[in-house]
Design a protein around this motif. Structure first.
Motif, PDB file in Angstrom:
ATOM      1  N   GLY A 120       1.804   5.785  -5.082  1.00  0.00           N
ATOM      2  CA  GLY A 120       2.794   4.966  -4.397  1.00  0.00           C
ATOM      3  C   GLY A 120       2.180   4.160  -3.275  1.00  0.00           C
ATOM      4  N   GLU A 121       1.304   4.802  -2.542  1.00  0.00           N
ATOM      5  CA  GLU A 121       0.680   4.112  -1.423  1.00  0.00           C
ATOM      6  C   GLU A 121      -0.259   3.018  -1.893  1.00  0.00           C
ATOM      7  OE1 GLU A 121      -0.956   7.268   0.903  1.00  0.00           O
ATOM      8  OE2 GLU A 121       0.993   8.255   1.023  1.00  0.00           O
ATOM      9  N   ASP A 123       0.262   1.275  -4.522  1.00  0.00           N
ATOM     10  CA  ASP A 123       1.181   0.182  -4.851  1.00  0.00           C
ATOM     11  C   ASP A 123       1.522  -0.628  -3.603  1.00  0.00           C
ATOM     12  OD1 ASP A 123       1.132   1.062  -7.413  1.00  0.00           O
ATOM     13  OD2 ASP A 123       3.119   1.980  -7.387  1.00  0.00           O
ATOM     14  N   ASP A 124       1.861   0.078  -2.541  1.00  0.00           N
ATOM     15  CA  ASP A 124       2.194  -0.598  -1.284  1.00  0.00           C
ATOM     16  C   ASP A 124       1.022  -1.444  -0.806  1.00  0.00           C
ATOM     17  OD1 ASP A 124       4.433   0.871  -1.561  1.00  0.00           O
ATOM     18  OD2 ASP A 124       4.168   2.111   0.218  1.00  0.00           O
ATOM     19  N   ALA A 125      -0.139  -0.829  -0.840  1.00  0.00           N
ATOM     20  CA  ALA A 125      -1.319  -1.542  -0.352  1.00  0.00           C
ATOM     21  C   ALA A 125      -1.562  -2.799  -1.171  1.00  0.00           C
ATOM     22  CB  ALA A 125      -2.538  -0.622  -0.413  1.00  0.00           C
ATOM     23  N   GLU A 126      -1.344  -2.686  -2.476  1.00  0.00           N
ATOM     24  CA  GLU A 126      -1.544  -3.855  -3.330  1.00  0.00           C
ATOM     25  C   GLU A 126      -0.537  -4.950  -2.986  1.00  0.00           C
ATOM     26  OE1 GLU A 126      -1.577  -3.083  -7.502  1.00  0.00           O
ATOM     27  OE2 GLU A 126      -1.806  -5.210  -8.001  1.00  0.00           O
ATOM     28  N   THR A 127       0.689  -4.538  -2.791  1.00  0.00           N
ATOM     29  CA  THR A 127       1.729  -5.508  -2.431  1.00  0.00           C
ATOM     30  C   THR A 127       1.358  -6.260  -1.153  1.00  0.00           C
ATOM     31  OG1 THR A 127       3.428  -4.118  -3.439  1.00  0.00           O
ATOM     32  CG2 THR A 127       4.158  -5.759  -1.826  1.00  0.00           C
ATOM     33  N   ARG A 128       0.954  -5.512  -0.168  1.00  0.00           N
ATOM     34  CA  ARG A 128       0.584  -6.144   1.099  1.00  0.00           C
ATOM     35  C   ARG A 128      -0.603  -7.079   0.920  1.00  0.00           C
ATOM     36  NH1 ARG A 128       1.246  -0.965   2.914  1.00  0.00           N
ATOM     37  NH2 ARG A 128      -0.986  -0.699   3.187  1.00  0.00           N
TER      38      ARG A 128
ATOM     39  N   TYR B  84      -5.048   1.014   4.022  1.00  0.00           N
ATOM     40  CA  TYR B  84      -3.770   0.968   4.707  1.00  0.00           C
ATOM     41  C   TYR B  84      -3.752   0.035   5.896  1.00  0.00           C
ATOM     42  CZ  TYR B  84      -0.081   3.713   2.908  1.00  0.00           C
ATOM     43  OH  TYR B  84       0.977   4.114   2.170  1.00  0.00           O
TER      44      TYR B  84
END
Lengths: 139, 139
Positions: A120-121, A123-128, B84
């Motif tokens: 999940g993290e 994914d977040d990192a990729e989005t950012r 991150y």
DNA sequence: GCAGAGGCTTACGTTAACGTAAACGTAAAG
DNA sequence: CTTTACGTTTACGTTAACGTAAGCCTCTGC
């Protein structure tokens, strides 16, 4: 007829492997394989001095390497491999084995949770990262 | 009113932790925490000589320990933590980050497969062990 | 004022998992 | 007959991730 596996010629002669064959297949060094033998994880046959590996030896090697990918120590991998053997004698040992299995299962479940959250993290990192890229391109 | 987290007294004073508090919480030694700092994984504030850990420091520690459970080295954990941060400057770095994320994802997927197969084998081992037990009992 | 209870730094020790190298044997190929 | 390829043993070297211990502050309770 295509050439067979590694060293088997005709019928069902139970394939065997040389140390360098296995090393190539699994992308490790022969030193590593000998080291595992030293630690009692594999016990290949010998033709004279030379080590001869059976398909079972090859499977053991695979299990060790899978253990490594999961962050297991060689001792842990040995324990897991031993769970496979039909060598568990008395009742008490069997109970200990069952406990041991349960422990490993718990550990694997923890790893599953860890992987899930990390995924999940990522994914977040990729989005950012993609957002930053987009902004950088049309600035 | 129940006593708050660790060191926060009244309102929103941003909790902080001592090194021994964190050590207790995560069941590691203070030496280990200082070691991580030495390796550049955490950078707590200081009150005089004494280290003062923020909630963010605590999260970093958690991430490191999760990494350990997945068999990551400290360097790998650092890389993941760095993903991150909002510190990725230029476009090239962002592309490298995306590649890096993809690599990690692939690794985690491999681990998932490994866990799945190992879980199945644990089931088999348990079945066999229970069978042996049953046979031992009514022999 | 002093004994603990933490905290700090510095530094040597330890374990796991191989790497690297030397020194040697052997069998097929040119 | 001597490379070349592969195999063997023995042994010292290396890296990561801390453990362990010594020596020294500093604050708090009695």
């Amino acid at each position: 007829m295509k050439s067979e596996a590694a060293s088997t010629a005709s019928a069902a002669e139970a394939a065997s492997y040389s140390i360098s064959e296995l090393a190539r297949e699994f992308d490790i060094t022969t030193r590593t394989i000998r080291f595992y033998e030293d630690k009692g994880l594999i016990s290949p046959a010998r033709r004279g001095q030379t080590r001869v590996y059976s398909p079972e030896d090859r499977v053991r090697l695979k299990l060790i390497l899978r253990g490594k990918r999961l962050g297991f120590s060689l001792d842990e991998s040995r324990e897991i491999i031993d769970m496979y053997d039909p060598a568990h004698g008395n009742v008490e040992q069997l109970h200990r084995l069952l406990q041991h299995i349960e422990q490993k299962r718990a550990q694997l479940q923890q790893q599953l949770r860890d992987i899930e959250s990390l995924m999940g993290e990522l994914d977040d990192a990729e989005t950012r990262a993609r957002a930053s890229l987009a902004q950088a391109e049309n600035k």
